[in-house]
Scaffold this motif. Sequence first.
Motif, PDB file in Angstrom:
ATOM      1  N   THR A 205      -5.513  -6.543  -6.495  1.00 42.38           N
ATOM      2  CA  THR A 205      -5.126  -6.463  -5.078  1.00 42.38           C
ATOM      3  C   THR A 205      -5.783  -7.576  -4.276  1.00 42.38           C
ATOM      4  OG1 THR A 205      -4.787  -4.066  -5.140  1.00 42.38           O
ATOM      5  CG2 THR A 205      -5.211  -5.056  -2.990  1.00 42.38           C
ATOM      6  N   PHE A 206      -7.081  -7.781  -4.495  1.00 41.75           N
ATOM      7  CA  PHE A 206      -7.799  -8.819  -3.759  1.00 41.75           C
ATOM      8  C   PHE A 206      -7.448 -10.219  -4.254  1.00 41.75           C
ATOM      9  CE2 PHE A 206     -11.393  -5.647  -2.662  1.00 41.75           C
ATOM     10  CZ  PHE A 206     -10.684  -5.212  -1.563  1.00 41.75           C
TER      11      PHE A 206
ATOM     12  N   GLU B  92       0.824  -1.204   0.000  1.00 41.50           N
ATOM     13  CA  GLU B  92       0.000   0.000   0.000  1.00 41.50           C
ATOM     14  C   GLU B  92       0.862   1.260   0.000  1.00 41.50           C
ATOM     15  OE1 GLU B  92      -3.172  -0.057  -0.506  1.00 41.50           O
ATOM     16  OE2 GLU B  92      -3.172  -2.253  -0.478  1.00 41.50           O
TER      17      GLU B  92
ATOM     18  N   THR C  39     -13.277   4.702   2.058  1.00 35.54           N
ATOM     19  CA  THR C  39     -13.892   3.380   2.079  1.00 35.54           C
ATOM     20  C   THR C  39     -15.407   3.485   2.122  1.00 35.54           C
ATOM     21  OG1 THR C  39     -11.964   2.602   3.321  1.00 35.54           O
ATOM     22  CG2 THR C  39     -13.871   1.150   3.248  1.00 35.54           C
TER      23      THR C  39
ATOM     24  N   TRP D 120     -16.644  -2.068   1.043  1.00 31.80           N
ATOM     25  CA  TRP D 120     -15.396  -2.839   0.933  1.00 31.80           C
ATOM     26  C   TRP D 120     -15.644  -4.323   0.678  1.00 31.80           C
ATOM     27  CZ3 TRP D 120     -10.904  -0.795   0.018  1.00 31.80           C
ATOM     28  CH2 TRP D 120      -9.711  -1.522   0.188  1.00 31.80           C
TER      29      TRP D 120
ATOM     30  N   GLU E 131      -8.252   3.290  -6.120  1.00 32.03           N
ATOM     31  CA  GLU E 131      -8.350   1.860  -6.426  1.00 32.03           C
ATOM     32  C   GLU E 131      -9.717   1.504  -6.993  1.00 32.03           C
ATOM     33  OE1 GLU E 131      -5.867  -0.799  -5.554  1.00 32.03           O
ATOM     34  OE2 GLU E 131      -5.416  -0.385  -3.446  1.00 32.03           O
ATOM     35  N   PHE E 132     -10.760   2.135  -6.469  1.00 29.72           N
ATOM     36  CA  PHE E 132     -12.094   1.906  -7.017  1.00 29.72           C
ATOM     37  C   PHE E 132     -12.208   2.518  -8.418  1.00 29.72           C
ATOM     38  CE2 PHE E 132     -13.162   1.261  -2.523  1.00 29.72           C
ATOM     39  CZ  PHE E 132     -14.040   0.193  -2.615  1.00 29.72           C
TER      40      PHE E 132
ATOM     41  N   VAL F 135     -16.005  -5.965  -6.787  1.00 28.48           N
ATOM     42  CA  VAL F 135     -15.430  -4.773  -7.394  1.00 28.48           C
ATOM     43  C   VAL F 135     -15.267  -4.912  -8.900  1.00 28.48           C
ATOM     44  CG1 VAL F 135     -14.193  -4.097  -5.324  1.00 28.48           C
ATOM     45  CG2 VAL F 135     -13.096  -5.662  -6.929  1.00 28.48           C
TER      46      VAL F 135
ATOM     47  N   VAL G  71      -7.755   5.185  -1.256  1.00 30.70           N
ATOM     48  CA  VAL G  71      -8.787   4.166  -1.416  1.00 30.70           C
ATOM     49  C   VAL G  71      -9.562   4.371  -2.711  1.00 30.70           C
ATOM     50  CG1 VAL G  71     -10.838   3.125  -0.389  1.00 30.70           C
ATOM     51  CG2 VAL G  71      -9.001   3.959   1.081  1.00 30.70           C
TER      52      VAL G  71
ATOM     53  N   LYS H 194      -3.989  -0.057   4.439  1.00 32.44           N
ATOM     54  CA  LYS H 194      -4.305   1.315   4.019  1.00 32.44           C
ATOM     55  C   LYS H 194      -4.417   2.243   5.228  1.00 32.44           C
ATOM     56  CE  LYS H 194      -6.523   0.317  -0.404  1.00 32.44           C
ATOM     57  NZ  LYS H 194      -5.430   0.966  -1.168  1.00 32.44           N
TER      58      LYS H 194
ATOM     59  N   LEU I 242      -8.389  -2.679  -7.440  1.00 30.79           N
ATOM     60  CA  LEU I 242      -8.710  -3.525  -6.295  1.00 30.79           C
ATOM     61  C   LEU I 242      -8.825  -4.990  -6.703  1.00 30.79           C
ATOM     62  CD1 LEU I 242     -11.291  -1.641  -4.025  1.00 30.79           C
ATOM     63  CD2 LEU I 242      -8.986  -2.396  -3.439  1.00 30.79           C
TER      64      LEU I 242
ATOM     65  N   ARG J 248      -9.673  -9.362   2.771  1.00 35.82           N
ATOM     66  CA  ARG J 248      -9.814  -7.925   2.551  1.00 35.82           C
ATOM     67  C   ARG J 248      -9.528  -7.101   3.808  1.00 35.82           C
ATOM     68  NH1 ARG J 248     -14.840  -7.058  -1.690  1.00 35.82           N
ATOM     69  NH2 ARG J 248     -14.192  -8.686  -3.162  1.00 35.82           N
TER      70      ARG J 248
END
Length: 278
Positions: free
Chosen positions: A105-106, A11, A183, A273, A96-97, A277, A93, A119, A102, A112
């Motif tokens: 990342t996930f 991060e 978030t 969260w 990433e959206f 996504v 945050v 973060k 994300l 999560r």
Amino acid sequence: MSLAMRVVRSEYTKVISTRMWWVLALVMFGYVGLSTAGISLVFGLNLGGDGGGAPGTPPGGPSFDPSALPPLIYSFASSIGYVFPLLIGALAVTNEFRHQTLTPTFLASPRRGPVLGGKLANGLLFGALYGIVGLLASVGIGALILSLLDIDPLLGESDTWALIGRVVLAMALWGAIGVGVGTLIPSQVGSIVVILAFTQFLEPILRLAASFVDVLGEVAQYLPGAASDALVGASFFAVAGPMTGPALQWWQGGLVLAGYAVLFTVLGFVTSWRRDVT
């Protein structure tokens, strides 16, 4: 290397890989520095010019303790600069959206919770960094101007350094709050609009109203900006329009500010969260 350390490092790399963090830091330094210079000159010249009267008051007006001026000036780092760690935390945050990063990342870290914890850790880190940048402007410029005006900058006092430490703590917590806001409101435009509208318009208006209405004063002290000022222990806004009712102690202000970070982060984790996504 543990999972937590890998996530925090990842991060951190995401934040420093863009220009936004240092651009915001430069803007913050200029904003706080110019504001500090202007207020230091206005207060310092009036303080010296009227023989100790309150700045802007005629001779014979209420007295103003010169020792109260340096903390007031130094607190500019947080009292007007807190919006910058708030923004960088939210952007960490919402970027990433917005860019849909994300998903990988996930995939790399399916759990999560630790990702969000990473973060938050970086929000605290960059918030503290922004606190140092703000202090370089407020203390560096403010102390220089006060010295030139023959006003003791009080840099040899332990209380001054305690205030400086609390500024860094407050700014670190603002960075964590920014992560929570991002978030909770994953839309980048939406989170920025909410942050600017609340910090620059809504809360100042509520705090101004609280200086006249007792009931509002008891509630407004728990607003995030008021809690931050209580944690630091000095604020230009408190001088401009002190709220009615008892003020929070510095540690109470810190707990309230940390509570906002936890509240927004938990709400964001439960709502946005945990959603898909993709």
